[in-house]
Design an enzyme around this catalytic site. Structure first.
Site, PDB file in Angstrom:
ATOM      1  N   SER A 197      52.367  18.332  20.444  1.00  0.00           N
ATOM      2  CA  SER A 197      53.036  19.486  19.966  1.00  0.00           C
ATOM      3  C   SER A 197      52.461  20.855  20.870  1.00  0.00           C
ATOM      4  O   SER A 197      52.649  20.616  22.338  1.00  0.00           O
ATOM      5  CB  SER A 197      52.513  19.847  18.691  1.00  0.00           C
ATOM      6  OG  SER A 197      53.612  20.891  18.017  1.00  0.00           O
ATOM      7  N   ASP A 293      64.062  16.573  17.127  1.00  0.00           N
ATOM      8  CA  ASP A 293      62.655  16.904  16.818  1.00  0.00           C
ATOM      9  C   ASP A 293      62.564  17.578  15.160  1.00  0.00           C
ATOM     10  O   ASP A 293      63.254  18.783  15.281  1.00  0.00           O
ATOM     11  CB  ASP A 293      62.008  17.714  17.897  1.00  0.00           C
ATOM     12  CG  ASP A 293      60.518  18.081  17.812  1.00  0.00           C
ATOM     13  OD1 ASP A 293      60.197  18.939  16.678  1.00  0.00           O
ATOM     14  OD2 ASP A 293      60.039  17.529  18.514  1.00  0.00           O
ATOM     15  N   HIS A 360      58.154  13.996  14.588  1.00  0.00           N
ATOM     16  CA  HIS A 360      57.503  15.031  15.674  1.00  0.00           C
ATOM     17  C   HIS A 360      56.130  14.728  15.841  1.00  0.00           C
ATOM     18  O   HIS A 360      55.196  14.615  14.865  1.00  0.00           O
ATOM     19  CB  HIS A 360      57.300  16.572  15.089  1.00  0.00           C
ATOM     20  CG  HIS A 360      56.959  17.611  15.819  1.00  0.00           C
ATOM     21  ND1 HIS A 360      57.430  18.177  17.060  1.00  0.00           N
ATOM     22  CD2 HIS A 360      55.491  18.060  15.700  1.00  0.00           C
ATOM     23  CE1 HIS A 360      56.614  18.805  17.547  1.00  0.00           C
ATOM     24  NE2 HIS A 360      55.510  19.085  16.829  1.00  0.00           N
TER      25      HIS A 360
END
Length: 417
Positions: A197, A293, A360
């Site tokens: 991330s 995502d 994610h």
């Protein structure tokens, strides 16, 4: 007390961009098991506990967390044939875009090392060769994220009450790498810079800088996991993610780490997006991302306040609840993300694993990295695809999934955001 390495999303809210809460590995395991109607894999082992190390002399270098405390990392020494190989993992945790939101982070590990504890390594960080076949015996380092701007800023500020804040992500990056070089990384034979991330975006920002730290004969590559954030309008027509990045770029002064060729032609905010960064990166890089995502769908495409009523609430929480019209919108998101990846697809020695899972961050969890129920493309788990690419076992490891829900290995996966 040791904590699980969390999905890298810090709870915070802003207009147009509400950041989802983190989910521990145990919760992720239980959720996925429910959706697959299958027992836990017998090969899943207990994650290894790794203690925190604070960076020596950090304050003297100005390499400090938001609250001025020294940054930290977790180092597990390699062994056997991996003792001279290093994997550096940059923790994620969204971003803070105002003095107020940055100050709010100072009462958590995302802004102060005072709240950091030992973490448990799993997935790409694990030491079990069955769950992490290629990197299990490497020196593994998790660098904690406490600056709020993807290890990129260099500035100072104050919160509304006058408390001093330190936006020193770039100095943290440099101080940690310098310290690791003094602990044996300077003699590395193979290295991999990665993250998840916001940490994955950081890996892209620092990829070529990391390459320059080593002699040319050393194998240096980068892996981006769920860091390919795209500038897409939300359901109300606003550019929520662009607005957030714009505020982060200017508050933290991240200009120093942005590609010079990009800055010659574009606004610094545009150069903070992965789609622009990859144009300038020369180091071999692997892009791992979901084309759907879950964090971006929940917080960028359909953030709270961008749609009337509750029409999108259940859809963005679980893709199986989406109507055919909503799925068409998600397909449009996928189409734009895949088009932005064309640059990487055309680069020699780069790799891709773009699945259709509603998720994610997939590398730090055994269940998604390499397990009997991991998502697969070309009959390969993420771990197998990354290993094939890194070690050159196969040519052209560039895998892009078909549209949801075509892939039975992930079409029912729940978001890890």
């Amino acid at each position: 007390m040791a904590t699980e390495l969390l999905s890298p999303l810090l709870p915070q809210r802003r207009r147009g961009l509400a950041v989802a809460a983190a989910v521990p590995l145990l919760a992720l395991l239980l959720v996925v098991v429910i959706f697959f109607h299958a027992p836990l894999p017998t090969t899943v082992s207990s994650p290894e506990r790794v203690d925190l190390t604070l960076v020596a002399g950090a304050r003297e270098k100005g390499a400090v967390c938001l609250d001025g405390s020294p940054p930290g990392y977790h180092l597990r020494r390699g062994f056997s044939s991996g003792s001279h190989n290093w994997l550096i993992y940059l923790e994620g945790g969204a971003w803070c875009n105002t003095a107020k939101s940055c100050f709010a982070r100072t009462v958590s590990s995302f802004g102060s090392s005072k709240f950091m504890r030992a973490v448990k390594f799993s997935g790409i960080l694990g030491n079990d060769h069955l769950e992490n076949p290629d990197f299990y015996d490497w020196n593994i380092v998790v660098v904690r994220y406490c600056d709020g701007a993807s290890f990129a800023g260099d500035a100072e500020g104050e919160d509304p009450d006058g408390t001093k804040l330190f936006f020193r992500g770039l100095r943290i990056w440099e101080a940690v790498v310098d310290e690791l070089m003094g602990k044996g990384m300077d003699t590395a034979k193979q290295t991999l810079l990665t993250g998840c991330s916001a940490g994955s975006l950081a890996a892209l920002l620092h990829c070529d800088n990391f390459r320059r730290r080593f002699p040319q004969e050393v194998s240096v590559k980068c892996l981006s996991d769920a860091g390919f954030f795209i500038d897409v309008k939300d359901l109300s027509g606003e550019r929520s993610i662009w607005s957030l990045f714009n505020e982060v770029v200017h508050l933290h002064n991240v200009r120093e780490v942005l590609p010079k060729d990009c800055l010659q032609n574009k606004d610094p905010t545009e150069c903070f997006f992965a789609s622009e960064l990859i144009k300038s990166i020369s180091t071999p890089t692997f892009i791992l991302n979901s084309a759907y995502d879950s964090w971006q769908i929940q917080n960028v495409l359909a953030p709270d306040g961008s749609y009337p009523g509750q029409a999108w609430s259940s859809c963005k929480t679980d893709i199986r609840n989406c109507s055919s019209t909503q799925i068409d919108v998600l397909h449009g998101f996928r189409k734009k993300l895949v088009s932005k990846l064309k640059v990487a697809e055309d680069k020699r020695n780069w790799g891709l694993f773009i699945d259709s899972c509603f998720t994610h961050c997939q590398t730090p969890f055994n269940i998604s990295w390499h397990s009997p129920i991991s998502p697969r493309l070309d009959d390969r788990t993420i771990a197998e695809a990354v290993g094939d690419w890194y070690f050159g076992r196969r040519q052209d490891v560039k895998l892009i999934d078909c549209e949801y829900p075509c892939n039975p290995t992930c079409s029912s996966r729940l978001s890890t955001a």
